[in-house]
Motif scaffolding. Structure first.
Motif, mmCIF file in Angstrom:
data_model
loop_
_atom_site.group_PDB
_atom_site.id
_atom_site.type_symbol
_atom_site.label_atom_id
_atom_site.label_comp_id
_atom_site.label_asym_id
_atom_site.label_seq_id
_atom_site.Cartn_x
_atom_site.Cartn_y
_atom_site.Cartn_z
ATOM 1 N N ILE A 48 -7.928 -1.033 4.595
ATOM 2 C CA ILE A 48 -7.056 -2.132 5.032
ATOM 3 C C ILE A 48 -6.365 -1.742 6.333
ATOM 4 N N GLY A 49 -6.627 -2.492 7.375
ATOM 5 C CA GLY A 49 -5.936 -2.287 8.644
ATOM 6 C C GLY A 49 -4.611 -3.023 8.640
ATOM 7 N N VAL A 71 3.996 -2.105 3.152
ATOM 8 C CA VAL A 71 2.634 -2.638 3.031
ATOM 9 C C VAL A 71 1.689 -1.539 2.564
ATOM 10 N N LYS A 72 1.805 -0.361 3.174
ATOM 11 C CA LYS A 72 0.956 0.763 2.775
ATOM 12 C C LYS A 72 1.122 1.064 1.284
ATOM 13 N N ALA A 73 2.372 1.073 0.821
ATOM 14 C CA ALA A 73 2.611 1.358 -0.599
ATOM 15 C C ALA A 73 1.861 0.364 -1.478
ATOM 16 N N GLY A 74 1.907 -0.909 -1.093
ATOM 17 C CA GLY A 74 1.202 -1.925 -1.874
ATOM 18 C C GLY A 74 -0.305 -1.729 -1.854
ATOM 19 N N VAL A 75 -0.845 -1.349 -0.704
ATOM 20 C CA VAL A 75 -2.290 -1.116 -0.591
ATOM 21 C C VAL A 75 -2.704 0.065 -1.464
ATOM 22 N N TRP A 76 -1.919 1.164 -1.394
ATOM 23 C CA TRP A 76 -2.232 2.324 -2.243
ATOM 24 C C TRP A 76 -2.202 1.931 -3.720
ATOM 25 N N GLU A 77 -1.184 1.187 -4.112
ATOM 26 C CA GLU A 77 -1.044 0.798 -5.523
ATOM 27 C C GLU A 77 -2.233 -0.004 -6.021
ATOM 28 N N PRO A 82 -4.980 2.346 3.183
ATOM 29 C CA PRO A 82 -4.298 1.710 4.318
ATOM 30 C C PRO A 82 -4.349 2.546 5.585
ATOM 31 N N VAL A 83 -4.590 1.890 6.709
ATOM 32 C CA VAL A 83 -4.534 2.535 8.011
ATOM 33 C C VAL A 83 -3.722 1.642 8.944
ATOM 34 N N GLU A 84 -2.675 2.211 9.526
ATOM 35 C CA GLU A 84 -1.812 1.434 10.420
ATOM 36 C C GLU A 84 -2.384 1.469 11.829
ATOM 37 N N VAL A 85 -2.503 0.292 12.450
ATOM 38 C CA VAL A 85 -3.135 0.165 13.752
ATOM 39 C C VAL A 85 -2.181 -0.580 14.688
ATOM 40 N N MET A 114 -10.327 -5.535 15.374
ATOM 41 C CA MET A 114 -10.780 -5.824 14.011
ATOM 42 C C MET A 114 -12.286 -5.649 13.869
ATOM 43 N N ARG A 115 -13.021 -6.101 14.860
ATOM 44 C CA ARG A 115 -14.476 -6.055 14.754
ATOM 45 C C ARG A 115 -15.019 -4.646 14.983
ATOM 46 N N ALA A 116 -14.415 -3.920 15.895
ATOM 47 C CA ALA A 116 -14.977 -2.642 16.324
ATOM 48 C C ALA A 116 -14.593 -1.471 15.430
ATOM 49 N N GLN A 117 -13.652 -1.667 14.513
ATOM 50 C CA GLN A 117 -13.177 -0.550 13.701
ATOM 51 C C GLN A 117 -13.474 -0.766 12.213
ATOM 52 N N PRO A 118 -13.480 0.323 11.441
ATOM 53 C CA PRO A 118 -13.927 0.263 10.047
ATOM 54 C C PRO A 118 -12.876 -0.264 9.087
ATOM 55 N N ILE A 119 -12.535 -1.560 9.215
ATOM 56 C CA ILE A 119 -11.600 -2.162 8.268
ATOM 57 C C ILE A 119 -12.286 -3.301 7.525
ATOM 58 N N ASP A 120 -11.921 -3.429 6.262
ATOM 59 C CA ASP A 120 -12.484 -4.480 5.404
ATOM 60 C C ASP A 120 -11.542 -5.664 5.264
ATOM 61 N N GLY A 121 -10.282 -5.435 5.534
ATOM 62 C CA GLY A 121 -9.277 -6.487 5.466
ATOM 63 C C GLY A 121 -8.121 -6.128 6.370
ATOM 64 N N ALA A 122 -7.280 -7.111 6.688
ATOM 65 C CA ALA A 122 -6.183 -6.873 7.626
ATOM 66 C C ALA A 122 -4.902 -7.525 7.138
ATOM 67 N N VAL A 123 -3.809 -6.780 7.269
ATOM 68 C CA VAL A 123 -2.468 -7.343 7.121
ATOM 69 C C VAL A 123 -1.928 -7.534 8.527
ATOM 70 N N LEU A 124 -1.587 -8.755 8.857
ATOM 71 C CA LEU A 124 -1.102 -9.101 10.197
ATOM 72 C C LEU A 124 0.416 -9.024 10.176
ATOM 73 N N LEU A 125 0.946 -7.960 10.731
ATOM 74 C CA LEU A 125 2.384 -7.690 10.686
ATOM 75 C C LEU A 125 3.008 -8.204 11.980
ATOM 76 N N VAL A 126 3.690 -9.346 11.884
ATOM 77 C CA VAL A 126 4.074 -10.127 13.060
ATOM 78 C C VAL A 126 5.527 -10.568 12.969
ATOM 79 N N GLY A 127 5.983 -11.270 13.988
ATOM 80 C CA GLY A 127 7.342 -11.792 13.983
ATOM 81 C C GLY A 127 7.629 -12.593 15.230
#
Length: 580
Positions: A48-49, A71-77, A82-85, A114-127
Motif C-alpha cells: 500500500i502506497g 494509516v500505516k498502523a491500519g495497513v499493518w493491522e 505500507p510504504v510512505e511515498v 503510482m504506475r511506475a512503482q510496486p504498489i497494489d493500492g494507494a491511500v491519498l493523504l491530502v488536504g
C-alpha cells in the motif's frame, strides 16, 4: 450493476517487482531490505502506497506525517505492507503565480509514481485545495485501488468574541481597511487569531469542499470530510482508512468502479447543499475526464440548480467546519438529499457498500448549522451556469454567496485588461465607477494568468466601499477562493487570452446579468462583436521554455476542467518494462 469482488488470493501487481528469484526481482527486493524488512513481507501481501502531500511549505498539510503513521498502523493491522511515498504538494498559500497552475503537474507526477512503482493500492493523504483533486486525478488515470483521507479543517478562529473564518475574514478585513473601518494594528492582531491549529481552511472553502466532494463521490470513508485536523477522531479515521485499503486491494475495488456518472451527480447536488466552492466545478470536470465519465457544465446546472443550500457555513452563512462536524457532518447532508430523492442511493463507495446505506442512520445535532429546507440559505443553491454572447462556452456564479438584489442587473462595464491594470487603477479616486457598474477583469484564465488565479472576487474601489457598498457585479475568466463571496461571474469561457468575447469588452459597454434566466450578455450587436473579434490580436507568448510554456500551450478551457488533453482518459496500471 452491483460490484463483484475479485477472488482472493490472487497474484498482485507488486509481485512483478518482488515475486520470484530472477535478477530483476532480487534487484527490486534486495535493496528494499536495507530498511530491515523481513522476507515474508514480500510474499504476496498487498503493498500500500501512502501518497503523502506533507510539506513544511504546505501549512494546511503540515500534520500529515502524523496521520501517515496512523494509516500505516491500519495497513499493518489488516495484513498489508505500507510504504510512505512523498508526492508533489501544491500549496495554496505559497505557490506563485497560483497553485492551480501546478495541479496538472502534480496529477501527472502522481499518476507516474503510482504506475511506475510496486504498489497494489494507494491511500491519498491530502488536504490543501489542489492536493485533493491532483491525487484523485492521478489515481483515476491509473485505476489502482485508492482511497482518500484528508487532513481535516482547522479549529474555529476567534477574534473579539466573534468567529473568524480563514480566508473569508481576510477578504472582509482587507475591504474594511480600504473603507477606513479598520486600522492596520487591528488587522495584524486578527492575523494571530485566524489560523490557530493544524488543518485546512475552516470555512466551506475549496479544501473543505473538495473533502466533501471526495466523500460524496464515494472515494472516502463516511464522515471523513468534516473531522477537525487536531481531533483524535481524525487519527482514528486515518487508521480505519489504512485497514480499509487492504481489503479494497483484495477485492480489486477501483476508482472506475466508484466514480461513475451517478457518483458525480451525487457530488454536484452535494456541492449545492453545502454551498461549496466554484472551484469544485473545474476539479470535478477534470476528474471526470480522467476516469472517462462524460460530465459537462450542463450537468452542473441540471443537477444543482434546484438544490437548496442548507449548510450554514461561511462564506455563505455564519458557522465554521468545527460546528459542521459537531452537527453530524456530511452524512447528514447526504441523508437529506437521499430523503428528498436527490441522491443516487445505490452508488458504490470505498466501504464496499452503497452511499445510501452509509448515511441511512445519520442524525442532525444542530439544525441551525444544518438547516431545515424551509430555512435554507438559498432555495436554489448549486452553481449557476451562465451563457450568452459574452460566455458562449459558459461561466459560473455561486448564488448562495451572491447578493439577491444583483442577481438581475444591467450596468456599465469598467474594464481592467489584466490583474496589474486592476491593481494600478482600483484605488484611483478619479476612476469613473460606482456601484451600478460591472467590473470586468480580462486575461486571468488558464492561459492568460497563467494558471487561472483566484482574483475573480476583485476588491471594490475604496470610494465605493466608503459609501457602505459591499458588493458589485464582477465578471472575469479567473477563479475565486472558495472562502470568498459576492456576485461574481467566473470561469468565463472561452477566456480572453484565447480570443473569447471577454477579450473585446470595452469600458462603457453595457452588460446584462440574469441569473434566473442563466444569461450573461454583452449589449452590442452581433456585427459589432464579430468586427471586434476579427480585429483582436493575441498577446506575445509569456514563456519560451519550461513547465510554464508547456502549461500555456497545452491547457484546455475552464469549461472542460482546465486539464491537459493528453492526460484525459484512464491509461491503466500496466507496469512499464523492467530495465534491469
Amino acid at each position: 450493476m452491483p460490484f463483484t469482488p475479485a477472488v482472493w488470493p490472487r497474484v498482485l501487481r507488486s509481485q512483478e517487482w518482488y515475486g520470484g528469484t530472477s535478477r530483476d526481482n532480487i534487484y527490486h527486493r534486495g535493496w528494499l531490505k536495507n530498511q530491515g524488512y523481513p522476507d515474508d513481507l514480500f510474499d504476496g501481501r498487498p503493498v500500500i502506497g501512502i501518497l503523502n502531500t506533507w510539506s513544511d511549505l504546505t501549512p494546511c498539510n503540515g500534520h500529515l506525517r502524523e496521520l501517515a503513521e496512523k494509516v500505516k498502523a491500519g495497513v499493518w493491522e489488516a495484513g498489508g505492507f505500507p510504504v510512505e511515498v512523498p508526492v508533489f504538494s501544491a500549496s495554496e498559500n505559497t505557490f506563485r503565480p497560483t497553485a492551480m497552475m501546478y495541479r496538472n503537474l502534480a496529477a501527472m507526477a502522481v499518476e507516474e509514481v503510482m504506475r511506475a512503482q510496486p504498489i497494489d493500492g494507494a491511500v491519498l493523504l491530502v488536504g490543501c485545495d489542489k492536493t485533493t483533486p491532483s491525487l484523485m486525478m492521478g489515481a483515476a488515470s491509473t485505476d489502482i485501488p485508492s482511497i482518500v483521507v484528508t487532513g481535516g479543517p482547522m479549529l474555529n478562529g476567534w477574534f473579539k468574541g466573534e468567529r473568524m473564518g480563514s480566508g473569508t475574514a481576510l477578504w472582509q478585513m482587507s475591504e474594511d481597511i480600504k473603507a477606513g473601518k479598520m486600522d492596520k494594528a487591528e488587522f495584524l492582531a486578527a492575523e494571530q487569531a485566524m489560523s490557530r491549529s493544524s488543518g485546512t481552511c475552516n470555512t466551506m472553502g475549496t479544501a473543505s469542499t473538495m473533502a466533501s466532494m471526495a466523500e460524496a463521490l464515494g472515494m472516502a470513508l463516511s464522515g471523513n470530510a468534516a473531522i477537525p485536523g487536531v481531533d483524535s477522531r481524525r487519527r482514528v479515521m486515518a487508521q480505519m482508512t489504512g485497514r480499509r485499503i487492504v481489503q479494497m486491494v483484495k477485492d480489486d475495488l477501483k476508482p472506475s468502479d466508484i466514480m461513475t456518472k451517478q457518483a458525480f451527480e451525487n457530488a454536484i447536488r452535494c456541492n449545492g447543499a453545502i454551498g461549496g466552492s466554484t472551484n469544485a466545478v473545474i476539479h470535478l470536470l477534470a476528474l471526470a475526464g480522467r476516469v472517462g465519465v462524460d460530465l459537462t457544465l450542463d450537468d452542473w446546472d441540471r443537477c444543482g440548480r434546484d438544490v437548496p443550500t442548507i449548510v450554514n457555513l461561511m462564506p455563505s452563512g455564519k458557522y465554521l467546519m468545527e460546528e459542521f462536524f459537531y452537527a453530524g457532518g456530511l452524512p447528514v447532508v447526504l441523508k437529506r438529499l437521499s430523503d428528498a430523492g436527490l441522491l443516487h442511493d445505490d452508488a458504490l463507495t470505498v466501504s464496499g457498500t452503497t452511499i445510501g446505506a452509509e448515511v441511512a442512520g445519520a442524525q442532525n445535532w444542530n439544525d441551525d448549522v444544518i438547516l431545515p429546507v424551509e430555512r435554507a440559505l438559498a432555495a436554489s443553491g448549486g452553481i449557476a451556469v451562465l451563457r450568452g454572447n459574452l460566455a458562449p462556452n459558459g461561466a459560473v456564479l455561486k448564488p448562495s454567496a451572491a447578493s439577491p438584489h444583483l442577481m438581475t442587473h444591467r450596468g456599465r462595464a469598467v474594464v481592467f485588461e489584466d490583474i496589474d491594470d486592476y491593481k494600478a487603477r482600483i484605488e484611483d479616486e478619479d476612476l469613473d465607477i460606482d456601484e451600478t457598474c460591472v467590473m470586468v477583469l480580462k486575461n486571468c484564465g488558464p492561459k492568460g494568468y497563467p494558471g487561472m488565479s483566484e482574483v475573480g472576487n476583485m476588491g471594490l474601489p475604496p470610494k465605493v466601499l466608503r459609501r457602505g457598498i459591499t458588493d458589485m457585479v464582477r465578471i472575469s475568466d479567473a477563479r475565486m477562493s472558495g472562502t470568498a463571496y459576492g456576485t461574481v461571474v467566473l470561469h468565463t469561457a472561452p477566456e480572453a487570452a484565447a480570443g473569447g468575447p471577454l477579450a473585446v469588452v470595452r469600458t462603457g459597454d453595457m452588460i446584462e446579468l440574469d441569473v434566473a434566466a442563466r444569461r450573461i450578455h454583452l449589449d452590442i450587436s452581433d456585427a459589432e462583436l464579430a468586427a471586434r473579434l476579427a480585429a483582436w490580436q493575441p498577446a506575445a507568448p509569456m514563456f519560451a521554455s519550461g513547465y510554464s510554456k508547456l502549461f500555456v500551450d497545452m491547457v484546455e478551457g475552464a469549461d472542460t476542467g482546465a486539464d491537459f488533453g493528453i492526460l484525459k482518459g484512464c491509461r491503466g496500471r500496466e507496469v512499464p518494462r523492467d530495465s534491469h
